[in-house]
Design a protein around this motif. Structure first.
Motif, PDB file in Angstrom:
ATOM      1  N   LYS A 371       0.869  -1.183   0.000  1.00  0.00           N
ATOM      2  CA  LYS A 371       0.000   0.000   0.000  1.00  0.00           C
ATOM      3  C   LYS A 371       0.899   1.225   0.000  1.00  0.00           C
ATOM      4  N   MET A 372       0.808   2.019  -1.020  1.00  0.00           N
ATOM      5  CA  MET A 372       1.793   3.085  -1.163  1.00  0.00           C
ATOM      6  C   MET A 372       1.362   4.431  -0.593  1.00  0.00           C
ATOM      7  N   ALA A 373       0.094   4.711  -0.617  1.00  0.00           N
ATOM      8  CA  ALA A 373      -0.342   6.054  -0.199  1.00  0.00           C
ATOM      9  C   ALA A 373       0.177   6.436   1.194  1.00  0.00           C
ATOM     10  N   PRO A 374       0.089   5.552   2.197  1.00  0.00           N
ATOM     11  CA  PRO A 374       0.592   5.955   3.522  1.00  0.00           C
ATOM     12  C   PRO A 374       2.102   6.168   3.535  1.00  0.00           C
ATOM     13  N   LEU A 375       2.821   5.470   2.657  1.00  0.00           N
ATOM     14  CA  LEU A 375       4.274   5.637   2.601  1.00  0.00           C
ATOM     15  C   LEU A 375       4.642   6.906   1.845  1.00  0.00           C
ATOM     16  N   ALA A 376       3.804   7.245   0.867  1.00  0.00           N
ATOM     17  CA  ALA A 376       4.122   8.393   0.018  1.00  0.00           C
ATOM     18  C   ALA A 376       4.017   9.705   0.785  1.00  0.00           C
ATOM     19  N   LYS A 377       3.069   9.748   1.697  1.00  0.00           N
ATOM     20  CA  LYS A 377       2.789  11.023   2.368  1.00  0.00           C
ATOM     21  C   LYS A 377       4.018  11.645   3.035  1.00  0.00           C
ATOM     22  N   ASN A 405      -0.297  10.662  -7.178  1.00  0.00           N
ATOM     23  CA  ASN A 405      -1.212   9.755  -7.876  1.00  0.00           C
ATOM     24  C   ASN A 405      -0.698   8.324  -7.794  1.00  0.00           C
ATOM     25  N   ILE A 406      -0.114   8.020  -6.678  1.00  0.00           N
ATOM     26  CA  ILE A 406       0.595   6.751  -6.581  1.00  0.00           C
ATOM     27  C   ILE A 406      -0.374   5.560  -6.535  1.00  0.00           C
ATOM     28  N   GLN A 407       0.033   4.488  -7.176  1.00  0.00           N
ATOM     29  CA  GLN A 407      -0.748   3.246  -7.171  1.00  0.00           C
ATOM     30  C   GLN A 407      -0.007   2.241  -6.291  1.00  0.00           C
ATOM     31  N   ASP A 408      -0.742   1.269  -5.819  1.00  0.00           N
ATOM     32  CA  ASP A 408      -0.097   0.247  -5.012  1.00  0.00           C
ATOM     33  C   ASP A 408       0.936  -0.501  -5.852  1.00  0.00           C
ATOM     34  N   TRP A 409       1.939  -0.975  -5.177  1.00  0.00           N
ATOM     35  CA  TRP A 409       3.113  -1.535  -5.853  1.00  0.00           C
ATOM     36  C   TRP A 409       3.033  -3.054  -5.825  1.00  0.00           C
ATOM     37  N   CYS A 410       3.002  -3.631  -7.003  1.00  0.00           N
ATOM     38  CA  CYS A 410       2.992  -5.086  -7.098  1.00  0.00           C
ATOM     39  C   CYS A 410       4.431  -5.577  -6.941  1.00  0.00           C
ATOM     40  N   ARG A 516      10.929   5.578  -4.325  1.00  0.00           N
ATOM     41  CA  ARG A 516      10.743   4.475  -3.373  1.00  0.00           C
ATOM     42  C   ARG A 516      11.783   4.501  -2.262  1.00  0.00           C
ATOM     43  N   MET A 517      13.004   4.916  -2.587  1.00  0.00           N
ATOM     44  CA  MET A 517      14.005   5.055  -1.523  1.00  0.00           C
ATOM     45  C   MET A 517      13.570   6.125  -0.534  1.00  0.00           C
ATOM     46  N   MET A 518      12.991   7.182  -1.057  1.00  0.00           N
ATOM     47  CA  MET A 518      12.491   8.240  -0.172  1.00  0.00           C
ATOM     48  C   MET A 518      11.462   7.664   0.799  1.00  0.00           C
ATOM     49  N   MET A 519      10.565   6.851   0.258  1.00  0.00           N
ATOM     50  CA  MET A 519       9.502   6.293   1.096  1.00  0.00           C
ATOM     51  C   MET A 519      10.078   5.332   2.139  1.00  0.00           C
ATOM     52  N   ALA A 520      10.988   4.462   1.682  1.00  0.00           N
ATOM     53  CA  ALA A 520      11.573   3.500   2.616  1.00  0.00           C
ATOM     54  C   ALA A 520      12.373   4.225   3.694  1.00  0.00           C
ATOM     55  N   GLY A 521      13.124   5.232   3.279  1.00  0.00           N
ATOM     56  CA  GLY A 521      13.930   5.983   4.240  1.00  0.00           C
ATOM     57  C   GLY A 521      13.068   6.619   5.319  1.00  0.00           C
ATOM     58  N   MET A 522      11.985   7.251   4.885  1.00  0.00           N
ATOM     59  CA  MET A 522      11.102   7.900   5.843  1.00  0.00           C
ATOM     60  C   MET A 522      10.465   6.872   6.769  1.00  0.00           C
ATOM     61  N   HIS A 523      10.054   5.748   6.189  1.00  0.00           N
ATOM     62  CA  HIS A 523       9.289   4.783   6.975  1.00  0.00           C
ATOM     63  C   HIS A 523      10.162   3.995   7.951  1.00  0.00           C
ATOM     64  N   PHE A 524      11.322   3.559   7.484  1.00  0.00           N
ATOM     65  CA  PHE A 524      12.121   2.672   8.328  1.00  0.00           C
ATOM     66  C   PHE A 524      13.191   3.400   9.130  1.00  0.00           C
ATOM     67  N   MET A 525      13.625   4.561   8.636  1.00  0.00           N
ATOM     68  CA  MET A 525      14.667   5.290   9.355  1.00  0.00           C
ATOM     69  C   MET A 525      14.119   6.563   9.989  1.00  0.00           C
ATOM     70  N   GLY A 526      12.943   6.954   9.552  1.00  0.00           N
ATOM     71  CA  GLY A 526      12.357   8.181  10.087  1.00  0.00           C
ATOM     72  C   GLY A 526      12.953   9.443   9.494  1.00  0.00           C
ATOM     73  N   ARG A 527      13.890   9.264   8.569  1.00  0.00           N
ATOM     74  CA  ARG A 527      14.512  10.425   7.917  1.00  0.00           C
ATOM     75  C   ARG A 527      14.733  10.099   6.449  1.00  0.00           C
ATOM     76  N   PRO A 528      14.685  11.101   5.596  1.00  0.00           N
ATOM     77  CA  PRO A 528      14.917  10.821   4.179  1.00  0.00           C
ATOM     78  C   PRO A 528      16.333  10.319   3.970  1.00  0.00           C
TER      79      PRO A 528
END
Length: 920
Positions: A371-377, A405-410, A516-528
């Motif tokens: 689900k990408m929308a919560p990660l994109a924000k 306009n992100i779609q979920d990632w398969c 996607r790196m931006m999203m992962a960085g924010m989500h797992f590290m809390g920083r870009p």
RNA sequence: GGGCAAUUAGCUCAGUUGGUUAGAGCACUACCUUGACAUGGUAGGGGUCACUGGUUCGAGUCCAGUAUUGCCCACCA
């Protein structure tokens, strides 16, 4: 002694191992300082170096080497991507040569085989990267499928699953019915197709039903190229802005032959102009319809089997038919039922399997999604707030546009090579699915979960079956900025080097990778994951087309290194590349870099040669920037030209920092190119020759010292661009000891205030030399224009503005004479009159005798033309000055400039008029 | 169709917040085999900054429109 020619091949072969083996690329948090870290965009492990890499890595290495020399704790992490499909294909191809398929080996053996391949050939690209001179810390080389990255992947998948951000759902994939496998988008070849376009009536529900053979009175007309998918329709759709059909939206129609009622919906996807403006929606058999179905919550009815035959959901009559057979049957039945209105012909594109050429079918299948929308924000926020910055800034628009306009990632792929999805199905003792599934980082953890869930502590591993699919390659590369630093462990590296500073990449992977790196960085590290995202263009062939092997228009960076040297490749790439647009290259461009290396080599030889004549002179003595001040003493006798060079060096140092801190790689290259070539070689070395020839030992020593010191600064300025030749010269001249490297030498800085004062560096001195050079250029132009042979000495009379200026010029007589090849120089004041009959004036300052050299008629013509031009300019300048608005609004400096110009032009015109008389 | 750019010398491109007579490299012309360098030196020719309007004392630079080109996404039921 330096060789007459620079041997790039020998130097490159020598210095790279020297750097690598002596740890010059290494970095550690223990060294302290300001961290500067960069992760390389990992190339495919199957890849070979292409021009895109050359550009990308040149930019990174320039930045990295610059930061390292500035004293930052600099880390550049290299590595490769396991590249699921690409790598699997390479190995399958090799198998095919042995007459085997991967199925013959079985999964385990096949994967082993891929690892073997990786061991043997996976190092190709990293060896090629070394040829470019990349200063990556090879001791930290990573692979997206190595143990650490795999741990990170399992942790991320598990965490996202636990957070409810990973789910399993239907998705449409490209499916080859013959190969029985899913295809990636780029494995589908689209080819033009000429086929039918069937217009079919769908009766509106509740309208008077006709019988076979009659037309319906109340219907909607749908046009389709794929009538055989009709039993899978779950809606018809119109464009929301289409007034013709607005009244139908929300009603239902009857699906011909099947008799089901399906809704009429409205969706932007529908093109009003195409066909009838009404589309049948078959979510299970068309990717667009699938998305429409998702938006509207439509059922997905799969009417085909894996080998493209109809199944029972297609209806008893069609079940078992092949798709083309079914098309004929359905068309016949539609016609018989009075549903078929007419048939048109149409040209469209149809996808084929790249391997067997079978027509690709869209097929519904169960896939894993994120689900990408919560990660994109938060990732959007990080760029909006400026915490992460795009360079050039405009790419942030592209980023926002996609993210919003992100779609979920398969994320699942039906491959064998890749990170296996850490989801385990529970099997009942009989072997049937229990229906329960456990997601955990390791099989053991999954088993533990299963034991708890079933309440059966004796449950064995055999009861669990791991999901056969693997993860999309990007699922490991989106973790690259922190998985390479040790995550999920809490390492010192991670704490010190994360977030990384600059990410340098091309525009084509902003979505796949950067976002996607931006999203992962924010989500797992809390920083870009990075502070700056530097986006550069694509390298294109000379005609602007994309480089491709099949077209034969691609350049091979390794061949260019072979032909021109790595330094030449790097410098030329840097010089011709702007971040703002794509770069067109051809072979000739690399001559710039090669010639530049030759130029600085020869300048070094010139110094070496003259140093040999100066007793006890040592370049090593000038390795510290403070050394020049010591060598010159407290009150050195510097000439204006010496001061000019020292100031030019200061300016070059300042310019380089300014350019590179703004990622102006090209401007930096241009600055050091001009400084080296124009300032040092064209002017100062020529000036130095005069001094050396004059035979004043003290003066010669001073000039040599200035040159040696400034050259060493220039060499270090250039090092980030041309690491090899600068290292070679640094050692050949002896600036460094054998164990040292220029790559760890401090980046040069502008002179300090004390030095500026001691050396009397002033704008005035700088301007004087600039003016002198203008005079010399003008004098040389006269010689050239009038074809005065070099052997013939001439006399120049130079008019200075005032006595002080005249005095300076008289003091410079020697260098002026030499530069102008003049036998005498006379300096007068006040602008002066024409000194003698039959002489020519140019710019009002320089005279020379021209008797017998000039065609008077031609000269008159030329002078008249110049007069015209000057009068034109003067007119413009006067008009400007007469304009009250101009004098009122323009800055004083601009107005003064115009006034000065007016005076100059008037004087010039007066002299040209005299001259015209002379030739008349 | 949606989005993003670009258009400056024969070619490839610079031109920082609007401000002297718009620059560089390559190519071209002439001269120069000068003791660092011919992978070089000196000098030169070449541009109404795509077009049309607008804002401004002043536009290559800002705004609108037109034309052409390129890229990304969606690709036509």
């Amino acid at each position: 002694m330096m060789d007459k020619r620079y041997d790039a091949k020998a130097a490159e072969a020598q210095w790279y191992p020297f750097w690598e083996n002596n740890g010059f690329f290494g970095a550690s948090p223990d060294d302290g300082g300001k961290p500067y870290s960069v992760v390389i965009p990992p190339p495919n492990v199957t890849g070979i170096l292409h021009m895109g890499h050359a550009l990308n890595q040149t930019i990174q290495d320039v930045l990295v080497r610059w930061h390292r020399m500035r004293g930052d704790n600099t880390l550049w992490i290299p590595g490769t991507d396991h590249a699921g499909i690409a790598t699997q294909n390479v190995v399958e191809k090799a198998l095919r040569k042995e007459g085997k398929r991967r199925q013959d080996l079985g999964r385990e053996k096949f994967v082993e085989r891929v690892w073997e391949w990786k061991k043997q050939y996976g190092g190709t690209i990293v060896h090629q990267q070394r040829k470019l001179g990349n200063s990556t810390d090879w001791s930290r080389e990573r692979f997206t499928f190595d143990e650490g990255c795999s741990r990170a992947v399992a942790r991320v998948f598990t965490q996202l699953y636990d957070e409810g951000l990973v789910y399993k759902g239907n998705y449409i994939v490209n499916w080859c019915p013959r190969c029985g496998t899913a295809l990636a988008n780029d494995e589908v070849e689209h080819e033009p197709n000429h086929g039918g376009f069937w217009y079919v009536r769908y009766p509106v529900a509740g309208s008077a039903k006709g019988v076979a053979g009659e037309s319906y009175k109340d219907y909607v007309m749908v046009a389709t190229t794929r009538p055989e998918t009709l039993p899978g329709d779950t809606a018809v759709a119109v464009n929301p802005k289409d007034d013709r059909y607005a009244h139908l939206v929300g009603k239902t129609v009857i699906l011909p032959l099947a008799g089901r009622e399906i809704p009429v919906i409205s969706d932007d996807y529908v093109d009003r102009e195409f066909g009838t403006g009404i589309v049948k929606i078959t979510p299970a058999h068309d990717p667009n319809d699938f998305l429409v179905g998702k938006r509207h919550g439509l059922a997905e009815i799969n009417i085909m089997t894996d080998d493209a035959h109809m199944n029972e959901l297609a209806g008893a009559k069609y079940c078992g038919m092949d798709r083309w057979e079914c098309r004929k049957a359905i068309v016949a039945d539609l016609e018989a039922g009075g549903y078929l209105d007419h048939i048109e012909e149409i040209d469209n594109q149809v996808g084929h399997c790249y391997r067997c050429h079978e027509t690709v079918e869209s097929r519904l299948s169960k896939q894993w999604f994120v689900k990408m929308a919560p990660l994109a924000k938060p990732a959007i926020e990080a760029v909006k707030s400026g915490e992460t910055r795009f360079v050039p800034e405009r790419w942030s628009k592209v980023y926002f546009n996609w993210m919003e306009n992100i779609q979920d990632w398969c994320i699942s792929r039906q491959l064998w090579w890749g990170h296996r999805i850490p989801a385990y199905m529970l099997k009942n003792p009989g072997g049937a699915d229990d229906g329960r599934m456990f997601v955990a980082e390791t099989p053991e953890a999954a088993l533990e979960k299963a034991r708890k869930a079933t309440g059966n502590p004796a449950l064995q591993m055999e009861a669990l079956e791991q999901d056969p699919d693997v993860l999309d390659t990007w699922f490991s590369s989106w973790l690259w900025p922190f998985s390479t630093l040790g995550w999920p462990e809490k390492t010192k590296d991670l704490e010190y080097y994360y977030p990384t500073c600059d990410l340098v990449t091309a525009q084509d992977i902003i979505f796949f990778w950067v976002a996607r790196m931006m999203m992962a960085g924010m989500h797992f590290m809390g920083r870009p994951p990075f502070k700056n995202i530097v986006i550069h263009g694509i390298v294109r062939a000379a005609d602007g087309s994309k480089m491709s092997k099949s077209k034969g228009n691609s350049l091979d960076p390794l061949e260019l290194v072979e032909a021109y040297s790595a330094d030449a490749l790097r410098f030329s790439m840097a010089l011709i590349t702007s971040l703002d647009c794509d770069t067109k290259v051809n072979k000739e461009k690399f001559e710039i870099g090669r010639n530049f290396a030759t130029k600085i080599w020869n300048a070094a030889r010139f110094m070496e040669m003259n140093a040999g004549k100066s007793e006890g002179f040592s370049f090593r003595a000038f390795r510290a920037d403070s050394a020049l001040a010591e060598a010159l003493g407290p009150d050195p006798a510097l000439s204006a030209d010496d001061r000019h060079l020292l100031m030019a060096a200061d300016r070059a140092c300042e310019a380089m920092d300014a350019h590179l801190s703004r990622y102006r790689i090209q401007d930096g290259a241009l600055a050091v190119y001009d400084f080296f070539w124009t300032q040092i070689c064209d002017w100062y070395v020529e000036y130095a020759k005069d001094v050396f020839n004059a035979g004043d030992a003290a003066r010669s020593r001073t000039v040599l010292s200035v040159l040696a010191s400034v050259y060493w600064r220039a060499l270090r300025l250039l090092h980030p661009y041309m690491p090899f030749v600068t290292e070679e010269i640094a050692h050949k001249l002896g600036y460094l000891s054998a164990a040292e490297s220029i790559m760890r030498a401090p980046f040069p800085r502008a002179s300090g205030e004390a030095e500026k004062a001691a050396w009397k560096l002033s704008e005035d001195a700088f301007a004087y030399v600039e003016a002198k050079r203008e005079m010399i250029t003008a004098g040389r132009a006269l010689r050239a224009e009038y074809r005065v042979p070099p052997s013939r000495a001439v006399a120049f009379e130079i008019a200075a503005a005032d006595e002080a200026a005249a005095e300076r010029l008289r003091a410079d007589e020697g260098s002026l004479k030499s530069a102008l090849r003049a036998e005498s120089i006379a300096v007068s004041c006040g602008g002066g009159e024409l000194a003698m009959p039959g002489t020519l004036v140019k710019l009002g300052t320089i005279y020379m005798p021209l008797d017998g050299l000039v065609d008077k008629a031609a000269e008159l013509k030329r002078v008249t033309a110049e007069l015209e031009k000057a009068r034109g300019f003067l007119k413009g300048v006067r008009a400007k000055l007469a304009n009250d608005n101009f004098t009122a609004h323009a800055p004083a400096a601009i107005v003064d400039d115009q006034r000065r110009k007016e005076t100059e032009l008037s004087a010039q015109i007066a002299k040209l008029e005299k001259l015209a008389k002379l030739f008349a």
